[in-house]
Design a protein around this motif. Structure first.
Motif, PDB file in Angstrom:
ATOM      1  N   GLY A 317       1.538  -2.951   9.524  1.00  0.00           N
ATOM      2  CA  GLY A 317       3.438  -2.482   9.034  1.00  0.00           C
ATOM      3  C   GLY A 317       3.181  -2.474   7.575  1.00  0.00           C
ATOM      4  N   GLY A 318       5.276  -2.963   6.913  1.00  0.00           N
ATOM      5  CA  GLY A 318       5.281  -3.163   5.888  1.00  0.00           C
ATOM      6  C   GLY A 318       6.432  -3.418   5.898  1.00  0.00           C
ATOM      7  N   PRO A 319       7.479  -3.321   4.874  1.00  0.00           N
ATOM      8  CA  PRO A 319       7.911  -4.038   4.395  1.00  0.00           C
ATOM      9  C   PRO A 319       9.443  -2.699   5.294  1.00  0.00           C
ATOM     10  CG  PRO A 319       7.281  -3.962   1.804  1.00  0.00           C
ATOM     11  CD  PRO A 319       6.141  -3.510   3.644  1.00  0.00           C
ATOM     12  N   GLY A 320      10.704  -3.283   5.089  1.00  0.00           N
ATOM     13  CA  GLY A 320      11.983  -2.093   5.755  1.00  0.00           C
ATOM     14  C   GLY A 320      12.362  -0.926   3.683  1.00  0.00           C
ATOM     15  N   PRO A 321      12.777   0.279   4.482  1.00  0.00           N
ATOM     16  CA  PRO A 321      12.966   1.344   3.380  1.00  0.00           C
ATOM     17  C   PRO A 321      13.808   1.141   1.995  1.00  0.00           C
ATOM     18  CG  PRO A 321      14.210   1.556   6.007  1.00  0.00           C
ATOM     19  CD  PRO A 321      13.715   0.203   6.139  1.00  0.00           C
ATOM     20  N   THR A 322      14.584  -0.075   2.228  1.00  0.00           N
ATOM     21  CA  THR A 322      14.638  -0.777   1.328  1.00  0.00           C
ATOM     22  C   THR A 322      14.251  -1.593   0.513  1.00  0.00           C
ATOM     23  OG1 THR A 322      16.286  -2.708   1.935  1.00  0.00           O
ATOM     24  CG2 THR A 322      17.051  -0.639   1.892  1.00  0.00           C
ATOM     25  N   GLU A 323      13.018  -1.940   0.051  1.00  0.00           N
ATOM     26  CA  GLU A 323      12.603  -2.969  -0.172  1.00  0.00           C
ATOM     27  C   GLU A 323      10.749  -1.703  -1.088  1.00  0.00           C
ATOM     28  OE1 GLU A 323      11.333  -7.187   1.837  1.00  0.00           O
ATOM     29  OE2 GLU A 323      12.605  -6.172   3.070  1.00  0.00           O
ATOM     30  N   ARG A 324      10.329  -0.766  -0.894  1.00  0.00           N
ATOM     31  CA  ARG A 324       9.699   0.207  -1.007  1.00  0.00           C
ATOM     32  C   ARG A 324      10.383   0.373  -2.769  1.00  0.00           C
ATOM     33  NH1 ARG A 324       5.848   1.903   3.162  1.00  0.00           N
ATOM     34  NH2 ARG A 324       6.338   0.188   4.850  1.00  0.00           N
ATOM     35  N   PRO A 325       9.449  -0.057  -3.586  1.00  0.00           N
ATOM     36  CA  PRO A 325      10.066   1.137  -4.966  1.00  0.00           C
ATOM     37  C   PRO A 325       9.841   2.219  -5.417  1.00  0.00           C
ATOM     38  CG  PRO A 325       8.765  -1.023  -5.672  1.00  0.00           C
ATOM     39  CD  PRO A 325       8.878  -0.568  -3.823  1.00  0.00           C
ATOM     40  N   PHE A 326       8.282   2.954  -5.117  1.00  0.00           N
ATOM     41  CA  PHE A 326       8.201   4.263  -5.024  1.00  0.00           C
ATOM     42  C   PHE A 326       8.316   4.998  -3.934  1.00  0.00           C
ATOM     43  CE2 PHE A 326       4.480   0.784  -6.512  1.00  0.00           C
ATOM     44  CZ  PHE A 326       5.137   0.027  -8.019  1.00  0.00           C
ATOM     45  N   THR A 365      -3.618   3.095 -15.077  1.00  0.00           N
ATOM     46  CA  THR A 365      -2.181   2.415 -14.985  1.00  0.00           C
ATOM     47  C   THR A 365      -2.103   1.360 -13.104  1.00  0.00           C
ATOM     48  OG1 THR A 365      -1.324   4.334 -15.192  1.00  0.00           O
ATOM     49  CG2 THR A 365      -0.051   2.717 -13.748  1.00  0.00           C
ATOM     50  N   SER A 366      -3.356   1.748 -12.589  1.00  0.00           N
ATOM     51  CA  SER A 366      -3.922   1.143 -11.779  1.00  0.00           C
ATOM     52  C   SER A 366      -4.369  -0.207 -11.797  1.00  0.00           C
ATOM     53  CB  SER A 366      -4.608   2.031 -10.214  1.00  0.00           C
ATOM     54  OG  SER A 366      -5.173   0.949  -9.178  1.00  0.00           O
ATOM     55  N   LEU A 367      -5.703   0.261 -13.265  1.00  0.00           N
ATOM     56  CA  LEU A 367      -5.950  -1.579 -13.067  1.00  0.00           C
ATOM     57  C   LEU A 367      -5.201  -1.993 -14.047  1.00  0.00           C
ATOM     58  CD1 LEU A 367      -9.613  -0.144 -14.109  1.00  0.00           C
ATOM     59  CD2 LEU A 367      -9.293  -0.832 -12.085  1.00  0.00           C
ATOM     60  N   ALA A 368      -3.870  -1.632 -14.667  1.00  0.00           N
ATOM     61  CA  ALA A 368      -3.240  -2.525 -14.956  1.00  0.00           C
ATOM     62  C   ALA A 368      -2.156  -3.242 -14.361  1.00  0.00           C
ATOM     63  CB  ALA A 368      -2.300  -1.704 -16.495  1.00  0.00           C
ATOM     64  N   ASP A 369      -1.509  -2.523 -13.322  1.00  0.00           N
ATOM     65  CA  ASP A 369      -0.500  -3.234 -12.374  1.00  0.00           C
ATOM     66  C   ASP A 369      -1.058  -4.387 -10.686  1.00  0.00           C
ATOM     67  OD1 ASP A 369       0.801  -1.392 -13.326  1.00  0.00           O
ATOM     68  OD2 ASP A 369       0.929  -0.247 -11.916  1.00  0.00           O
ATOM     69  N   ASN A 370      -2.525  -3.775 -11.193  1.00  0.00           N
ATOM     70  CA  ASN A 370      -3.915  -4.922  -9.793  1.00  0.00           C
ATOM     71  C   ASN A 370      -3.043  -4.484  -9.197  1.00  0.00           C
ATOM     72  OD1 ASN A 370      -5.765  -6.909  -9.835  1.00  0.00           O
ATOM     73  ND2 ASN A 370      -4.144  -7.934  -9.704  1.00  0.00           N
ATOM     74  N   THR A 372      -3.289  -3.157  -4.642  1.00  0.00           N
ATOM     75  CA  THR A 372      -4.849  -2.696  -4.141  1.00  0.00           C
ATOM     76  C   THR A 372      -3.662  -1.377  -3.057  1.00  0.00           C
ATOM     77  OG1 THR A 372      -4.187  -3.773  -2.748  1.00  0.00           O
ATOM     78  CG2 THR A 372      -5.628  -4.584  -3.874  1.00  0.00           C
ATOM     79  N   TYR A 373      -4.840  -0.179  -2.374  1.00  0.00           N
ATOM     80  CA  TYR A 373      -4.554   1.126  -2.574  1.00  0.00           C
ATOM     81  C   TYR A 373      -3.170   0.586  -1.014  1.00  0.00           C
ATOM     82  CZ  TYR A 373      -5.361   5.525   0.347  1.00  0.00           C
ATOM     83  OH  TYR A 373      -5.212   6.205   1.147  1.00  0.00           O
ATOM     84  N   ILE A 374      -3.619  -0.675  -0.337  1.00  0.00           N
ATOM     85  CA  ILE A 374      -3.127  -1.074   0.738  1.00  0.00           C
ATOM     86  C   ILE A 374      -1.490  -1.536   0.490  1.00  0.00           C
ATOM     87  CG2 ILE A 374      -2.103  -2.191   2.771  1.00  0.00           C
ATOM     88  CD1 ILE A 374      -4.773  -2.364   3.452  1.00  0.00           C
ATOM     89  N   GLU A 375      -1.662  -1.947  -0.987  1.00  0.00           N
ATOM     90  CA  GLU A 375      -0.185  -2.468  -1.670  1.00  0.00           C
ATOM     91  C   GLU A 375       0.357  -1.692  -2.159  1.00  0.00           C
ATOM     92  OE1 GLU A 375      -1.815  -5.143  -3.989  1.00  0.00           O
ATOM     93  OE2 GLU A 375      -1.620  -6.947  -2.815  1.00  0.00           O
ATOM     94  N   TYR A 376      -0.291  -0.405  -2.547  1.00  0.00           N
ATOM     95  CA  TYR A 376       0.838   0.658  -2.753  1.00  0.00           C
ATOM     96  C   TYR A 376       1.545   1.576  -1.300  1.00  0.00           C
ATOM     97  CZ  TYR A 376      -0.280   1.195  -8.001  1.00  0.00           C
ATOM     98  OH  TYR A 376      -0.336   1.344  -9.165  1.00  0.00           O
TER      99      TYR A 376
END
Length: 490
Positions: A317-326, A365-370, A372-376
Motif C-alpha cells: 500500500g501507500g499514501p493517499g492521493p493528496t500525499e503524493r508530490p510527484f 538526482t536519485s543519489l542526491a535525494d536518497n 529508494t525505488y519503492i519510496e518513489y
C-alpha cells in the motif's frame, strides 16, 4: 606305464601352473575393478542424497511460516536483470486486429449464460471484497460461480518424467520467479493436483525455460537450438510413455514460463507450439500468443523471501492521493526502443513533477535525494510501465503493490487475468505513439477518476500475491482459474 604316469604328472603340473597364472591375472584385474565399483556406488549414493536434500530444502523454504512473498522492500531499482545479448527482436505488429481481451470476455460471459443451470450459485468460496471493490471485475457474479465450480471439479496432473534441474524446479527469485513458484507449488501438491491422470482435466509439463537457458544456452551464441531440441525431445518422450498427449494432440496440456524466449523455444515441436496452452509473461498479441487460448502470466519480481507474519502486510500500500508530490515515476534499464525515447523526452531535472530515470542507483538526482525505488513509487501518483524488449514488465504488479496507478505503455500487451479484471478501472493505457504527450495525458485525467482508480488497487492486490501455501483468489489460484476458463473455451 611309467611313460603314462610321467605324462599325467606333467599335465597336472601344467594345469596347476595355468590356474596360478589365471589367479594372478584375476587378482591384478580385481585391483582396478573393485575400487571402480566402490567409486560408482559412492557417487550414486551422493547423487541420491543431493537430490533428496535439494527437494527437502526447497520444500522447507516454501512451507515455512512465510505468509507471502514480497519484493525486497529495501531494494532500489527493480529493473530487469539480464544481459542485452539475451534479447530477441519482437515480431512486427499487425495492425487492425480485434481486441483479444474483449473477445475472450464475450466468450466467458456466453459460457455462463449457457451453463448457468450447471453452476453453483453460492459455491464453497465467497469473494468478500466489499461494495467499493465490486467494479474491478468485468462480471463478478460469473467469476464467483466459475471459481466455485473450479474448486470442486478442476484437477491437474503433473508429469513425473524428466530430471532436475531442467524439469520440476525453476527460479524462485528475480524477475522469472512466477515461473519457479508455480512449478514448485504444483510439485508440492495442492487442491487442484491429482496423482491419478485418469481424473485430470489438464496436464502440466513442469519444465523450466529459465533453467534451460542457465544450463544449456551457450553465452553470446544467440542460438536457442539446444533449448528447443531439449523441449521437443521431452514432449516426444512423454507422448511415447503416456497416452494422454496423443489423445488430444496436446490441447489439454500446458507449460508455464516467464522467460522472454518461451514462445520461441516451441518451434521444433509443431503440436506443442500450436495446441498446448502457453502460460507466459510475454503475452504479446502480435506474436503466436492467442488470448483466447493462452494465459498471460503476471511478471512478479521477487527479490528475496521474507518470512513474515500477517501484520507485515502493512508494508504494502501507500499514501493517499493528496500525499503524493510527484506526477509520474519510472526507473529501469534501457531495454528496447521505447524506454530510451521516454528518457529523452521526460528526464528533466528542472521538472520536479516527472521523476524519470534510467538505472536508479547511478542517477545523480536519485543519489542526491536518497530516495529508494519503492519510496518513489509511494510518492508518485502514476508509475510508468513501458515495454522493454518485450511487452511485459514487473512494474505493473509493483505499482499495484504500492497504490501507484499503473500507466501501461505497451500496445500489444494482453494484461493478466483480463477475462476477469476490468483493467480500465485499474490502470491508464497510453499508446506508444503518444508518449510525447504523456504529461498532458496524465494531467488531463480528472482527479475523481484518478482517486477511484487508486482506491481500487488495494482490492486487486490480493490477486497478485504469492503465498507459501496457496490461498483463495491469490495469484496462483487466479492462474489456475485462467486455465479453467481456457478448458471451457478450447
Amino acid at each position: 606305464m611309467k611313460e603314462r604316469s610321467k605324462r599325467q604328472k606333467m599335465m597336472k603340473e601344467l594345469c596347476a601352473a595355468s590356474y596360478v597364472g589365471s589367479t594372478k591375472r584375476s587378482g591384478s584385474r580385481n585391483r582396478y575393478i573393485r575400487p571402480l565399483i566402490y567409486v560408482t556406488l559412492v557417487t550414486g549414493m551422493l547423487a541420491f542424497v543431493f537430490v533428496f536434500l535439494n527437494r527437502a530444502f526447497s520444500s522447507y523454504i516454501r512451507r515455512t511460516d512465510c505468509n507471502f512473498w514480497l519484493p525486497n522492500v529495501t531494494g532500489k531499482c527493480t529493473s530487469e536483470n539480464f544481459q542485452q545479448t539475451f534479447a530477441l527482436s519482437s515480431p512486427k505488429r499487425r495492425s487492425g486486429t480485434k481486441n483479444p481481451a474483449e473477445e475472450i470476455q464475450r466468450e466467458f460471459q456466453n459460457i455462463f449464460s449457457k451453463e448457468s443451470s450447471d453452476m453453483v450459485a453460492n459455491g464453497p468460496s465467497v469473494l468478500n471484497i466489499g461494495k467499493d471493490g465490486d467494479d474491478i471485475y468485468l462480471n463478478l457474479s460469473a467469476f464467483r460461480r466459475s471459481y466455485a465450480e473450479m474448486e470442486m471439479k478442476f484437477k491437474i496432473y503433473v508429469y513425473k518424467d524428466g530430471l532436475m534441474p531442467l524439469v520440476h524446479q525453476g527460479p524462485m527469485t528475480g524477475i522469472y520467479a512466477s515461473e519457479g513458484l508455480f512449478i514448485d507449488t504444483m510439485e508440492q501438491g495442492n487442491q487442484f493436483t491429482t496423482e491419478d491422470p485418469e481424473r485430470a482435466n489438464m496436464f502440466f509439463l513442469p519444465y523450466s525455460v529459465r533453467q534451460m537457458v542457465t544450463y544449456l544456452y551457450k553465452p553470446f551464441s544467440r542460438s536457442m537450438q539446444p533449448i528447443k531440441s531439449n523441449i521437443s525431445n521431452y514432449v516426444r518422450n512423454i507422448s511415447v510413455a503416456h497416452p494422454y498427449w496423443n489423445r488430444t494432440r496436446g490441447r489439454d496440456h500446458f507449460f508455464v514460463s516467464c522467460h522472454d524466449w518461451a514462445v520461441y523455444t516451441l518451434r521444433d515441436h509443431a503440436e506443442l507450439s500450436k495446441n498446448a496452452i502457453k502460460v507466459v509473461c510475454n503475452a504479446d498479441k502480435s506474436s503466436s500468443f492467442n488470448a483466447k487460448r493462452d494465459v498471460s502470466l503476471p511478471e512478479i519480481a521477487i527479490r528475496r523471501c521474507k518470512l513474515m507474519s500477517k501484520n507485515r502486510t502493512n508494508e504494502l500500500g501507500g499514501p493517499g492521493p493528496t500525499e503524493r508530490p510527484f506526477l509520474a515515476f519510472f526507473a529501469g534499464q534501457m531495454h528496447g526502443t521505447l524506454r530510451p525515447e521516454i528518457i529523452r523526452l521526460w528526464s528533466n531535472p528542472d521538472d520536479p513533477s516527472m521523476k524519470i530515470f534510467g538505472v536508479l542507483q547511478s542517477h545523480p538526482t536519485s543519489l542526491a535525494d536518497n530516495i529508494t525505488y519503492i519510496e518513489y513509487m509511494k510518492m508518485s501518483k502514476y508509475c510508468l510501465c513501458p515495454r522493454g524488449f518485450d511487452v511485459n514488465s514487473p512494474r505493473l504488479v509493483e505499482a499495484i503493490y504500492y497504490d501507484c496507478v499503473p500507466v501501461v505503455i505497451s500496445d500489444d500487451y494482453i494484461l493478466p487475468f483480463a477475462d476477469v479484471l476490468d483493467w480500465d478501472k485499474l490502470a491508464i493505457r497510453v499508446a506508444e505513439k503518444d508518449i510525447s504527450r504523456l504529461k498532458q495525458i496524465l494531467q488531463e485525467v480528472p482527479q475523481e477518476v484518478y482517486e477511484s482508480i487508486q482506491n481500487r488497487l488495494k482490492f486487486a492486490r490480493r490477486h497478485f500475491l504469492w503465498h507459501a501455501r496457496p490461498l483463495q483468489y491469490d495469484v496462483f489460484s487466479m492462474i489456475v482459474h485462467s486455465l479453467w476458463i481456457r478448458r471451457l473455451t478450447a
